[in-house]
Design a protein around this motif. Structure first.
Motif, PDB file in Angstrom:
ATOM      1  N   GLY A  42       0.801  -1.215   0.000  1.00 58.20           N
ATOM      2  CA  GLY A  42       0.000   0.000   0.000  1.00 58.20           C
ATOM      3  C   GLY A  42       0.836   1.268   0.000  1.00 58.20           C
ATOM      4  N   LEU A  43       2.030   1.176   0.582  1.00 55.82           N
ATOM      5  CA  LEU A  43       2.956   2.315   0.620  1.00 55.82           C
ATOM      6  C   LEU A  43       3.892   2.341  -0.588  1.00 55.82           C
ATOM      7  N   SER A  44       3.708   1.388  -1.503  1.00 54.99           N
ATOM      8  CA  SER A  44       4.558   1.244  -2.700  1.00 54.99           C
ATOM      9  C   SER A  44       6.024   1.016  -2.352  1.00 54.99           C
ATOM     10  N   VAL A  45       6.249   0.275  -1.271  1.00 58.10           N
ATOM     11  CA  VAL A  45       7.611  -0.057  -0.849  1.00 58.10           C
ATOM     12  C   VAL A  45       7.987  -1.395  -1.483  1.00 58.10           C
ATOM     13  N   GLY A  46       9.069  -1.399  -2.222  1.00 60.89           N
ATOM     14  CA  GLY A  46       9.559  -2.644  -2.798  1.00 60.89           C
ATOM     15  C   GLY A  46      10.230  -3.484  -1.732  1.00 60.89           C
ATOM     16  N   TYR A  47       9.991  -4.780  -1.758  1.00 60.75           N
ATOM     17  CA  TYR A  47      10.591  -5.670  -0.768  1.00 60.75           C
ATOM     18  C   TYR A  47      10.799  -7.047  -1.361  1.00 60.75           C
ATOM     19  N   GLU A  48      11.649  -7.802  -0.707  1.00 62.97           N
ATOM     20  CA  GLU A  48      11.825  -9.223  -1.021  1.00 62.97           C
ATOM     21  C   GLU A  48      11.219 -10.001   0.139  1.00 62.97           C
ATOM     22  N   TYR A  49      10.492 -11.049  -0.175  1.00 63.22           N
ATOM     23  CA  TYR A  49       9.908 -11.898   0.860  1.00 63.22           C
ATOM     24  C   TYR A  49      10.756 -13.157   0.996  1.00 63.22           C
ATOM     25  N   LYS A  65      12.931  -8.122   3.289  1.00 63.61           N
ATOM     26  CA  LYS A  65      14.167  -7.368   3.088  1.00 63.61           C
ATOM     27  C   LYS A  65      13.822  -6.164   2.222  1.00 63.61           C
ATOM     28  N   ILE A  66      14.135  -4.986   2.749  1.00 66.71           N
ATOM     29  CA  ILE A  66      13.924  -3.725   2.041  1.00 66.71           C
ATOM     30  C   ILE A  66      15.279  -3.042   2.005  1.00 66.71           C
ATOM     31  N   GLY A  67      15.983  -3.174   0.917  1.00 67.56           N
ATOM     32  CA  GLY A  67      17.344  -2.643   0.860  1.00 67.56           C
ATOM     33  C   GLY A  67      18.199  -3.319   1.914  1.00 67.56           C
ATOM     34  N   ASN A  68      18.712  -2.534   2.856  1.00 63.81           N
ATOM     35  CA  ASN A  68      19.564  -3.044   3.927  1.00 63.81           C
ATOM     36  C   ASN A  68      18.789  -3.274   5.233  1.00 63.81           C
ATOM     37  N   LEU A  69      17.467  -3.164   5.164  1.00 60.31           N
ATOM     38  CA  LEU A  69      16.605  -3.333   6.334  1.00 60.31           C
ATOM     39  C   LEU A  69      15.945  -4.711   6.299  1.00 60.31           C
ATOM     40  N   TYR A  97      23.275  -5.310   8.472  1.00 57.01           N
ATOM     41  CA  TYR A  97      21.852  -5.068   8.225  1.00 57.01           C
ATOM     42  C   TYR A  97      21.233  -4.284   9.376  1.00 57.01           C
ATOM     43  N   LYS A  98      20.207  -3.536   9.061  1.00 56.42           N
ATOM     44  CA  LYS A  98      19.381  -2.850  10.049  1.00 56.42           C
ATOM     45  C   LYS A  98      18.188  -3.751  10.316  1.00 56.42           C
ATOM     46  N   ILE A  99      17.730  -3.796  11.555  1.00 62.77           N
ATOM     47  CA  ILE A  99      16.633  -4.667  11.942  1.00 62.77           C
ATOM     48  C   ILE A  99      15.444  -3.828  12.365  1.00 62.77           C
TER      49      ILE A  99
END
Length: 99
Positions: A42-49, A65-69, A97-99
């Motif tokens: 909904g926020l148009s955030v790209g992620y890997e599942y 995973k969203i970039g380094n998060l 990584y950031k958690i």
């Protein structure tokens, strides 16, 4: 070696049932994960599942995973689960990584 990790990743994805479908069309394991996936969508955030991450001798499959998060959508019951999650987070952080 990367073929071995790819096979491990596929086995992991088959090991537990996926009971929900995220808005992006991929299956997820639980309601908490579908909520997060749908919020990100909904926020148009790209992620890997559940991407495959190799950190030192360990292999991990964080929920998102969203970039380094990295996002882990979990609840723990008992000390053992909490300790395991704490150790996993420490390894993620040691790899930058950031958690």
């Amino acid at each position: 070696r990367s073929v071995c990790y790819a096979l491990q990743h596929e086995r992991f994805k088959c090991a537990s049932g996926y009971r929900f479908l995220a808005k992006r069309g991929h299956p997820v394991r639980n309601y908490f994960e579908v909520e997060i996936a749908d919020i990100l969508c909904g926020l148009s955030v790209g992620y890997e599942y559940e991407p495959l991450l190799k950190i030192s001798a360990d292999t991990f499959f964080p929920d998102f995973k969203i970039g380094n998060l990295l996002l882990e959508c979990t609840a723990w019951k008992g000390t053992q689960k909490a300790l395991a999650l704490s150790n996993k987070i420490k390894k993620y952080e040691s790899a930058g990584y950031k958690i």
